[in-house]
Design a protein around this motif. Structure first.
Motif, PDB file in Angstrom:
ATOM      1  N   ALA A 189      15.895 -29.897 -45.849  1.00 52.92           N
ATOM      2  CA  ALA A 189      15.788 -29.874 -47.174  1.00 52.92           C
ATOM      3  C   ALA A 189      14.673 -29.006 -47.775  1.00 52.92           C
ATOM      4  CB  ALA A 189      16.195 -30.431 -48.058  1.00 52.92           C
ATOM      5  N   PHE A 190      13.560 -29.857 -48.159  1.00 51.68           N
ATOM      6  CA  PHE A 190      12.264 -29.021 -48.419  1.00 51.68           C
ATOM      7  C   PHE A 190      11.754 -28.376 -47.788  1.00 51.68           C
ATOM      8  CE2 PHE A 190       7.617 -29.994 -49.020  1.00 51.68           C
ATOM      9  CZ  PHE A 190       7.969 -29.327 -50.233  1.00 51.68           C
ATOM     10  N   MET A 193      14.081 -25.105 -48.190  1.00 50.17           N
ATOM     11  CA  MET A 193      14.312 -24.582 -49.733  1.00 50.17           C
ATOM     12  C   MET A 193      13.089 -25.077 -50.407  1.00 50.17           C
ATOM     13  SD  MET A 193      17.263 -23.708 -49.268  1.00 50.17           S
ATOM     14  CE  MET A 193      17.941 -23.045 -50.791  1.00 50.17           C
ATOM     15  N   ARG A 194      12.015 -24.998 -50.513  1.00 54.71           N
ATOM     16  CA  ARG A 194      10.919 -25.803 -51.172  1.00 54.71           C
ATOM     17  C   ARG A 194      10.060 -25.111 -50.581  1.00 54.71           C
ATOM     18  NH1 ARG A 194      13.981 -26.255 -55.710  1.00 54.71           N
ATOM     19  NH2 ARG A 194      15.595 -27.548 -55.949  1.00 54.71           N
ATOM     20  N   THR A 195       9.690 -23.625 -49.584  1.00 57.96           N
ATOM     21  CA  THR A 195       8.401 -24.032 -48.560  1.00 57.96           C
ATOM     22  C   THR A 195       8.565 -22.326 -48.572  1.00 57.96           C
ATOM     23  OG1 THR A 195       9.648 -24.352 -46.789  1.00 57.96           O
ATOM     24  CG2 THR A 195       8.452 -25.399 -48.213  1.00 57.96           C
ATOM     25  N   GLY A 198       9.572 -21.807 -45.582  1.00 56.86           N
ATOM     26  CA  GLY A 198      11.783 -22.086 -45.156  1.00 56.86           C
ATOM     27  C   GLY A 198      12.417 -20.643 -45.364  1.00 56.86           C
ATOM     28  N   HIS A 199      12.036 -20.094 -46.577  1.00 59.58           N
ATOM     29  CA  HIS A 199      11.957 -18.098 -47.384  1.00 59.58           C
ATOM     30  C   HIS A 199      11.946 -17.392 -45.763  1.00 59.58           C
ATOM     31  CE1 HIS A 199      13.046 -20.190 -51.144  1.00 59.58           C
ATOM     32  NE2 HIS A 199      11.719 -20.464 -51.155  1.00 59.58           N
TER      33      HIS A 199
END
Length: 327
Positions: A189-190, A193-195, A198-199
């Motif tokens: 999830a991290f 969604m948060r790195t 990930g994007h």
């Protein structure tokens, strides 16, 4: 006006059922109720805990599969079953029943998994081999290697500490494997969604050409995704050794198709670019629940494989086809 308003509400209500995660949770509840009616005690806390242990093994494999699929280009890693088997055999022989060898076994298995994943990634990105073909070929290589080495005979022993970690209460009466799966879920999830990474994974899966034009290192990231997929499979292989106590050359065969189904069940289309691991976790538990009910109904392994194959086909019809298929 009243009629139109009620139609909008109905459409909004029905729209919720297009959410794969919601559908998965509803199916889990329905299957637990069905299982309890077929076999009293099926939905007991003890039985659910046992199902969660098995689901965690599948869920860890599916984490890597999820990453490869999210990366687009119809990415599928069919070699995960071979990596699971290789990791279980390597870990069993390195540990040989000794707690002192656990760290060495983990290091060797992760390195072997990373090597397999790197070869898959290089074949797909630098040589242009379709992921399906590349990973299927790698699966054949690994299966042949394991047959030559072990000849189908069980070998190696799990360290007692590993066996206890997988099956015995570790923290708050839950086995360590469930905590490990929860940690994988938080990590995924991290990451997604948060790195920035990930994007970039979502960007590559959505439109590879646009991602390349934006300066994203598409090839490097895709190689990394295949390496991570094999490393997750290696971790699962180690845990499967702890669960079974020993290893077989084909112990990972059932995880190839199951890991793909779990990802699609969770709402990640095979075209990539959207979805997430939370749905995959629900999909893994749902799949294990289905398998348990089929076993309760005395349906053999061949029958279960037929059901799983049909399930994948149905899922592809509903969730696997995206309106924006990636070229």
């Amino acid at each position: 006006m009243q009629s139109g308003h009620s139609q909008d509400k109905s459409a909004q209500f029905l729209g919720h059922f297009k959410n794969p995660l919601l559908v998965a949770f509803i199916l889990i509840i329905l299957l637990l109720v069905a299982g309890e009616s077929l076999s009293p005690g099926f939905a007991s806390i003890e039985q659910i805990l046992r199902l969660l242990i098995v689901a965690a093994l599948l869920g860890i494999v599916a984490a890597g599969q999820n990453l490869v699929i999210l990366g687009g280009r119809e990415g599928i890693d069919l070699s995960v079953g071979g990596v699971v088997s290789l990791s279980a055999v390597l870990a069993g022989n390195v540990m040989d029943g000794s707690n002192a060898n656990i760290l060495a076994a983990i290091a060797i298995c992760l390195a072997a998994g990373a090597a397999v994943g790197l070869l898959n990634g290089i074949g797909v990105t630098l040589f242009g081999i379709p992921p399906l073909v590349m990973t299927l070929g790698m699966l054949g290589v690994l299966q042949g290697l394991l047959v030559v080495i072990r000849q189908g005979i069980p070998s190696g022993l799990a360290a007692p500490a590993l066996a206890n970690f997988v099956s015995k209460p570790f923290l708050l009466s839950l086995p360590g494997i469930i905590w490990l799966w929860a940690a994988v879920g938080l990590l995924m999830a991290f990451l997604l969604m948060r790195t920035a990474l990930g994007h970039k994974i979502y960007a590559i899966g959505s439109n590879e050409k646009a991602a390349y034009m934006a300066g994203i290192p598409v090839r490097l990231i895709r190689i990394m995704l295949f390496a991570l997929s094999s490393m997750f499979a290696a971790v699962a292989g180690i845990c499967i050794l702890g669960y079974s106590g020993t290893s077989f050359a084909n112990v990972g065969d059932s995880y190839m198709l199951s890991s793909i189904i779990a990802v699609v069940l969770g709402g990640t289309p095979l075209s990539g670019g959207k979805g997430g691991y939370t749905g995959t976790m629900a999909g893994a538990f749902l799949l294990i629940l289905m398998q348990s009910i089929l076993t309760t109904l005395s349906i053999g392994e061949s029958g279960r494989q037929i059901v799983f194959g049909l399930t994948l086909l149905v899922l592809l019809l509903f969730y696997g086809r995206s309106k924006a298929l990636r070229g």
